[in-house]
Write a protein that holds these residues in place. Structure first.
Motif, PDB file in Angstrom:
ATOM      1  N   VAL A   1       1.963   6.669  -6.930  1.00 49.74           N
ATOM      2  CA  VAL A   1       0.974   7.678  -7.334  1.00 49.74           C
ATOM      3  C   VAL A   1       1.553   9.077  -7.136  1.00 49.74           C
ATOM      4  O   VAL A   1       1.437   9.945  -8.009  1.00 49.74           O
ATOM      5  CB  VAL A   1      -0.341   7.510  -6.548  1.00 49.74           C
ATOM      6  N   ASP A   2       2.197   9.308  -5.986  1.00 50.04           N
ATOM      7  CA  ASP A   2       2.798  10.622  -5.726  1.00 50.04           C
ATOM      8  C   ASP A   2       3.830  10.970  -6.799  1.00 50.04           C
ATOM      9  O   ASP A   2       3.888  12.099  -7.287  1.00 50.04           O
ATOM     10  CB  ASP A   2       3.465  10.642  -4.347  1.00 50.04           C
ATOM     11  N   SER A   3       4.651   9.987  -7.154  1.00 46.96           N
ATOM     12  CA  SER A   3       5.682  10.216  -8.165  1.00 46.96           C
ATOM     13  C   SER A   3       5.053  10.508  -9.524  1.00 46.96           C
ATOM     14  O   SER A   3       5.524  11.384 -10.258  1.00 46.96           O
ATOM     15  CB  SER A   3       6.605   8.994  -8.266  1.00 46.96           C
ATOM     16  N   ALA A   4       3.987   9.783  -9.863  1.00 45.67           N
ATOM     17  CA  ALA A   4       3.293  10.022 -11.137  1.00 45.67           C
ATOM     18  C   ALA A   4       2.695  11.429 -11.181  1.00 45.67           C
ATOM     19  O   ALA A   4       2.756  12.109 -12.206  1.00 45.67           O
ATOM     20  CB  ALA A   4       2.208   8.968 -11.353  1.00 45.67           C
ATOM     21  N   ARG A   5       2.141  11.870 -10.059  1.00 45.53           N
ATOM     22  CA  ARG A   5       1.564  13.219 -10.009  1.00 45.53           C
ATOM     23  C   ARG A   5       2.655  14.270 -10.159  1.00 45.53           C
ATOM     24  O   ARG A   5       2.490  15.247 -10.894  1.00 45.53           O
ATOM     25  CB  ARG A   5       0.815  13.423  -8.691  1.00 45.53           C
ATOM     26  N   ARG A   6       3.796  14.068  -9.469  1.00 52.33           N
ATOM     27  CA  ARG A   6       4.886  15.038  -9.584  1.00 52.33           C
ATOM     28  C   ARG A   6       5.446  15.077 -10.993  1.00 52.33           C
ATOM     29  O   ARG A   6       5.976  16.099 -11.429  1.00 52.33           O
ATOM     30  CB  ARG A   6       5.988  14.703  -8.574  1.00 52.33           C
TER      31      ARG A   6
ATOM     32  N   GLN B   1      14.719  15.297   9.483  1.00 54.90           N
ATOM     33  CA  GLN B   1      13.310  15.556   9.196  1.00 54.90           C
ATOM     34  C   GLN B   1      12.973  15.026   7.810  1.00 54.90           C
ATOM     35  O   GLN B   1      13.681  15.327   6.843  1.00 54.90           O
ATOM     36  CB  GLN B   1      13.025  17.065   9.251  1.00 54.90           C
ATOM     37  N   ARG B   2      11.903  14.272   7.702  1.00 59.58           N
ATOM     38  CA  ARG B   2      11.477  13.714   6.418  1.00 59.58           C
ATOM     39  C   ARG B   2      11.043  14.847   5.492  1.00 59.58           C
ATOM     40  O   ARG B   2      10.327  15.759   5.900  1.00 59.58           O
ATOM     41  CB  ARG B   2      10.310  12.739   6.645  1.00 59.58           C
ATOM     42  N   ILE B   3      11.480  14.806   4.241  1.00 58.05           N
ATOM     43  CA  ILE B   3      11.079  15.799   3.237  1.00 58.05           C
ATOM     44  C   ILE B   3       9.985  15.172   2.387  1.00 58.05           C
ATOM     45  O   ILE B   3      10.231  14.205   1.661  1.00 58.05           O
ATOM     46  CB  ILE B   3      12.258  16.193   2.338  1.00 58.05           C
ATOM     47  N   GLY B   4       8.775  15.700   2.462  1.00 60.73           N
ATOM     48  CA  GLY B   4       7.686  15.188   1.642  1.00 60.73           C
ATOM     49  C   GLY B   4       7.428  13.721   1.895  1.00 60.73           C
ATOM     50  O   GLY B   4       7.632  13.207   2.996  1.00 60.73           O
ATOM     51  N   GLU B   5       6.991  13.041   0.844  1.00 56.79           N
ATOM     52  CA  GLU B   5       6.740  11.614   0.926  1.00 56.79           C
ATOM     53  C   GLU B   5       7.810  10.870   0.140  1.00 56.79           C
ATOM     54  O   GLU B   5       8.549  11.451  -0.632  1.00 56.79           O
ATOM     55  CB  GLU B   5       5.352  11.297   0.355  1.00 56.79           C
ATOM     56  N   GLN B   6       7.844   9.576   0.353  1.00 53.85           N
ATOM     57  CA  GLN B   6       8.821   8.754  -0.360  1.00 53.85           C
ATOM     58  C   GLN B   6       8.588   8.822  -1.858  1.00 53.85           C
ATOM     59  O   GLN B   6       7.470   8.817  -2.332  1.00 53.85           O
ATOM     60  CB  GLN B   6       8.703   7.311   0.120  1.00 53.85           C
ATOM     61  N   SER B   7       9.666   8.923  -2.618  1.00 52.84           N
ATOM     62  CA  SER B   7       9.612   8.824  -4.081  1.00 52.84           C
ATOM     63  C   SER B   7      10.319   7.529  -4.446  1.00 52.84           C
ATOM     64  O   SER B   7      11.520   7.488  -4.620  1.00 52.84           O
ATOM     65  CB  SER B   7      10.301  10.031  -4.725  1.00 52.84           C
ATOM     66  N   PHE B   8       9.556   6.461  -4.482  1.00 56.49           N
ATOM     67  CA  PHE B   8      10.089   5.108  -4.591  1.00 56.49           C
ATOM     68  C   PHE B   8      11.229   5.030  -5.600  1.00 56.49           C
ATOM     69  O   PHE B   8      11.072   5.480  -6.721  1.00 56.49           O
ATOM     70  CB  PHE B   8       8.957   4.154  -4.996  1.00 56.49           C
TER      71      PHE B   8
ATOM     72  N   ARG C   1       0.846  -1.206   0.000  1.00 55.35           N
ATOM     73  CA  ARG C   1       0.000   0.000   0.000  1.00 55.35           C
ATOM     74  C   ARG C   1       0.879   1.253   0.000  1.00 55.35           C
ATOM     75  O   ARG C   1       0.593   2.226  -0.704  1.00 55.35           O
ATOM     76  CB  ARG C   1      -0.921   0.010   1.224  1.00 55.35           C
ATOM     77  N   SER C   2       1.957   1.218   0.787  1.00 54.07           N
ATOM     78  CA  SER C   2       2.870   2.352   0.848  1.00 54.07           C
ATOM     79  C   SER C   2       3.573   2.568  -0.493  1.00 54.07           C
ATOM     80  O   SER C   2       3.738   3.705  -0.954  1.00 54.07           O
ATOM     81  CB  SER C   2       3.892   2.125   1.963  1.00 54.07           C
ATOM     82  N   ILE C   3       3.977   1.464  -1.146  1.00 50.89           N
ATOM     83  CA  ILE C   3       4.633   1.555  -2.450  1.00 50.89           C
ATOM     84  C   ILE C   3       3.677   2.130  -3.482  1.00 50.89           C
ATOM     85  O   ILE C   3       4.055   2.976  -4.311  1.00 50.89           O
ATOM     86  CB  ILE C   3       5.152   0.171  -2.884  1.00 50.89           C
ATOM     87  N   LEU C   4       2.404   1.691  -3.447  1.00 53.04           N
ATOM     88  CA  LEU C   4       1.412   2.215  -4.387  1.00 53.04           C
ATOM     89  C   LEU C   4       1.208   3.713  -4.180  1.00 53.04           C
ATOM     90  O   LEU C   4       1.168   4.485  -5.144  1.00 53.04           O
ATOM     91  CB  LEU C   4       0.084   1.470  -4.224  1.00 53.04           C
ATOM     92  N   GLN C   5       1.107   4.155  -2.918  1.00 55.10           N
ATOM     93  CA  GLN C   5       0.943   5.584  -2.648  1.00 55.10           C
ATOM     94  C   GLN C   5       2.138   6.373  -3.173  1.00 55.10           C
ATOM     95  O   GLN C   5       1.978   7.429  -3.792  1.00 55.10           O
ATOM     96  CB  GLN C   5       0.795   5.816  -1.144  1.00 55.10           C
ATOM     97  N   SER C   6       3.329   5.836  -2.943  1.00 53.69           N
ATOM     98  CA  SER C   6       4.535   6.507  -3.421  1.00 53.69           C
ATOM     99  C   SER C   6       4.556   6.588  -4.942  1.00 53.69           C
ATOM    100  O   SER C   6       4.948   7.606  -5.517  1.00 53.69           O
ATOM    101  CB  SER C   6       5.765   5.761  -2.914  1.00 53.69           C
TER     102      SER C   6
END
Length: 200
Positions: free
Chosen positions: A54-59, A159-166, A47-52
């Motif tokens: 999606v985030d990467s695709a949006r960016r 400090q974590r920057i944003g979300e993971q970009s797999f 689930r975490s990989i899928l979210q990452s």
């Protein structure tokens, strides 16, 4: 990779997470709750990989409609499920500028350079970082993400920057030293996009 091969690879990874479990399968029913626990952890990781992803695709500029089509859901469903983790745009954050273009080979060198002059990353995307100026120096690091490594860095004040970009995760932390006066070298300064690259 076809669905059957992917399913087999995931099953193998789950089995290898605790090899002792497969050896105990013939020993009775007590092992099955442990197998369920490992499978549940694997489910959370995917689930975490899928979210990452999606985030990467949006960016990278892909629309919610395109993402929804790939996932087999509507544009609205995709945005409702995954959109809450997106980072604010530069227009939404005061004094944030864009460091562009950078890539996996030079971004950490550039971030190290600008960090001495008070700039630090507050978000990232394909070939860019969003950076903000402060009065102190910063350092940055990038790791191949895994829960233990992330936990260890956070325990050290990163400090974590944003979300993971797999497969990457980015971190920063202040050095509690005044930033250097002036601007970064010209070859780095030209990568800082915004109304006033120097921040003065």
């Amino acid at each position: 990779m076809d669905p059957v091969s992917l399913s087999a690879a995931i099953a193998e990874a789950v089995a290898n997470a605790n090899p002792e479990l497969s050896k105990r399968l013939d020993g009775g029913e007590d092992v099955y709750p442990e197998i369920l626990e490992v499978a549940a952890r694997a489910h959370e990781e995917t689930r975490s990989i899928l979210q990452s992803a999606v985030d990467s695709a949006r960016r990278a500029g892909h629309s919610w409609e395109a993402i929804g089509r790939i996932l087999g859901v509507s544009k609205q469903a995709a945005q409702q499920r995954f959109g809450h983790r997106q980072q604010p745009s530069e227009d939404d954050v005061a004094a944030v500028k864009r460091l562009y273009p950078v890539n996996a080979f030079n971004e950490m060198t550039v971030l190290r350079e600008i960090g001495q002059f008070g700039w630090h990353s507050v978000g990232f995307g394909v070939r860019f970082h969003r950076i903000e100026l402060s009065a102190e120096q910063w350092e940055h690091t990038r790791i191949i993400a895994n829960p233990k490594a992330i936990h260890d860095l956070e325990a050290q004040g990163w400090q974590r920057i944003g979300e993971q970009s797999f497969p990457w995760a980015y971190f920063s932390r202040p050095l509690h030293a005044p930033r250097l006066e002036g601007d970064p070298p010209s070859d780095v300064l030209r990568l800082i996009r915004g109304d006033a690259a120097s921040g003065r």
